[in-house]
Design a protein around this motif. Sequence first.
Motif, short mmCIF file in Angstrom:
data_model
loop_
_atom_site.label_atom_id
_atom_site.label_comp_id
_atom_site.label_asym_id
_atom_site.label_seq_id
_atom_site.Cartn_x
_atom_site.Cartn_y
_atom_site.Cartn_z
N LEU A 156 0.85 -1.20 0.00
CA LEU A 156 0.00 0.00 0.00
C LEU A 156 0.88 1.25 0.00
O LEU A 156 0.64 2.21 -0.71
CB LEU A 156 -0.92 0.00 1.23
N ARG A 157 1.95 1.21 0.80
CA ARG A 157 2.91 2.32 0.84
C ARG A 157 3.58 2.47 -0.53
O ARG A 157 3.77 3.58 -1.02
CB ARG A 157 3.96 2.06 1.93
N ALA A 158 3.92 1.35 -1.16
CA ALA A 158 4.59 1.40 -2.47
C ALA A 158 3.70 2.10 -3.50
O ALA A 158 4.19 2.92 -4.29
CB ALA A 158 4.95 -0.01 -2.94
N VAL A 159 2.41 1.78 -3.48
CA VAL A 159 1.50 2.43 -4.43
C VAL A 159 1.46 3.93 -4.13
O VAL A 159 1.60 4.76 -5.03
CB VAL A 159 0.08 1.82 -4.34
N TYR A 160 1.31 4.29 -2.85
CA TYR A 160 1.24 5.70 -2.47
C TYR A 160 2.50 6.46 -2.88
O TYR A 160 2.44 7.60 -3.35
CB TYR A 160 1.01 5.83 -0.96
N GLU A 161 3.65 5.85 -2.69
CA GLU A 161 4.92 6.54 -2.93
C GLU A 161 5.39 6.44 -4.38
O GLU A 161 6.49 6.90 -4.70
CB GLU A 161 5.98 6.02 -1.94
N SER A 162 4.57 5.85 -5.23
CA SER A 162 4.98 5.68 -6.63
C SER A 162 4.98 7.03 -7.37
O SER A 162 3.97 7.74 -7.43
CB SER A 162 3.99 4.71 -7.29
N ASP A 163 6.12 7.38 -7.96
CA ASP A 163 6.21 8.63 -8.73
C ASP A 163 5.35 8.54 -9.99
O ASP A 163 4.87 9.56 -10.49
CB ASP A 163 7.66 8.93 -9.09
N GLU A 164 5.19 7.33 -10.51
CA GLU A 164 4.35 7.16 -11.70
C GLU A 164 2.89 7.51 -11.37
O GLU A 164 2.21 8.15 -12.15
CB GLU A 164 4.43 5.72 -12.24
N LEU A 165 2.44 7.07 -10.18
CA LEU A 165 1.07 7.41 -9.78
C LEU A 165 0.95 8.93 -9.61
O LEU A 165 -0.03 9.54 -10.06
CB LEU A 165 0.69 6.70 -8.47
N LEU A 166 1.95 9.53 -8.96
CA LEU A 166 1.93 10.99 -8.78
C LEU A 166 1.83 11.69 -10.15
O LEU A 166 1.05 12.64 -10.31
CB LEU A 166 3.21 11.42 -8.04
N GLY A 167 2.59 11.19 -11.12
CA GLY A 167 2.56 11.77 -12.47
C GLY A 167 1.19 11.65 -13.10
O GLY A 167 0.68 12.59 -13.73
N LEU A 168 0.55 10.49 -12.92
CA LEU A 168 -0.80 10.29 -13.47
C LEU A 168 -1.78 11.28 -12.84
O LEU A 168 -2.59 11.91 -13.52
CB LEU A 168 -1.25 8.85 -13.23
N LEU A 169 -1.69 11.43 -11.52
CA LEU A 169 -2.62 12.33 -10.82
C LEU A 169 -2.39 13.78 -11.23
O LEU A 169 -3.34 14.55 -11.41
CB LEU A 169 -2.49 12.16 -9.30
N GLU A 170 -1.13 14.15 -11.39
CA GLU A 170 -0.83 15.52 -11.85
C GLU A 170 -1.44 15.76 -13.22
O GLU A 170 -2.02 16.82 -13.47
CB GLU A 170 0.69 15.75 -11.90
N ALA A 171 -1.33 14.76 -14.09
CA ALA A 171 -1.89 14.90 -15.44
C ALA A 171 -3.41 15.02 -15.38
O ALA A 171 -4.01 15.84 -16.06
CB ALA A 171 -1.47 13.72 -16.30
N ILE A 172 -4.04 14.23 -14.52
CA ILE A 172 -5.50 14.24 -14.43
C ILE A 172 -6.00 15.54 -13.81
O ILE A 172 -6.94 16.17 -14.30
CB ILE A 172 -6.00 13.04 -13.59
N LEU A 173 -5.36 15.96 -12.71
CA LEU A 173 -5.92 17.06 -11.93
C LEU A 173 -5.57 18.45 -12.47
O LEU A 173 -6.25 19.43 -12.14
CB LEU A 173 -5.51 16.92 -10.45
N GLU A 174 -4.51 18.54 -13.24
CA GLU A 174 -4.14 19.82 -13.88
C GLU A 174 -4.04 20.98 -12.90
O GLU A 174 -4.55 22.08 -13.16
CB GLU A 174 -5.16 20.19 -14.96
#
Length: 282
Positions: A117-135
Amino acid sequence: MVLPMAAAALALVDRARYPIDEPSSEAFAAVVAEARRSLAEVGYAELPGFITQEGVTALSSEAEELAGRAFASGGVGTAYLELPDEVAFDEAHPRRHWMPYSVSVVSYDLHPLDSGLRAVYESDELLGLLEAILERGPLFRYADPFGALNLAVMGDGDELQWHFDQTDFVVSLAVRDADVGGDFEVAPKTRSADEENYEHVASILGGDDTDVVHVEMTPGTLLVFEGRNSLHRVSPIEGPTSRLVSLLAFDTEPDRVGSELLRAIRYGRTEPFATPPVTWPL
Ligand SMILES: O=C(O)CCC(=O)C(=O)O
Ligand SMILES: [Fe+2]
């Protein structure tokens, strides 16, 4: 073999459907476009099957063990997660509306360093996806050592009252469903940074569900929503199976933390563990 954290996160994600490690791919762009459309329309975006079936099985057995570390709290709370100013607001004001809640939570500092669960939270790829979605420009993982990543454990009789979050965005990842109840209910964009919309809030707290959307929490689905300005709650849970949901918090500010009061109430402590107690027996 112990996978490095970044690889561990990627291994859990269905990358055929959500190629978070290929941000210039067409599939990535399509995911982002669909999520943006949904956010604009209903105030939240669901990414079904974000975690693979095997990933869900692994995360749910991890979460089940981790649940033993949860701190249980209950009582009454307000939608604003703070004590109301009884001088400034009269008794009927939504800031003085108390609602029952009962929830158990495992704080970020209690998630072992090798937690999936921590690995998913700390994933830079996930952060990148969220940045792209949330603008909203760069996003930051919430700087709160308790609230950044929570495992919410809700069993028979538990519920979470209508509230606004203290962080901009919470991404939830359902890991296990309850037998009955435990729906996530949200009134999208109830307020904004410059308009509290107290009348609208009061009507929802009073039971008007015209603008309330029910989101079923399907294990493996990632749900992105704006918790700071969208009133939301978790409906009462019934039955022996506890609802397990991982809550990943992000903010547009790099150093925002939650209040001491919320820490004391929700986690039973105000001082975090300096190092996660990874070696603790679960
Ligand atoms: O458990 C959930 O789905 C949401 C929990 C929540 O709103 C919160 O912890 O602030
Ligand atoms: Fe919330």
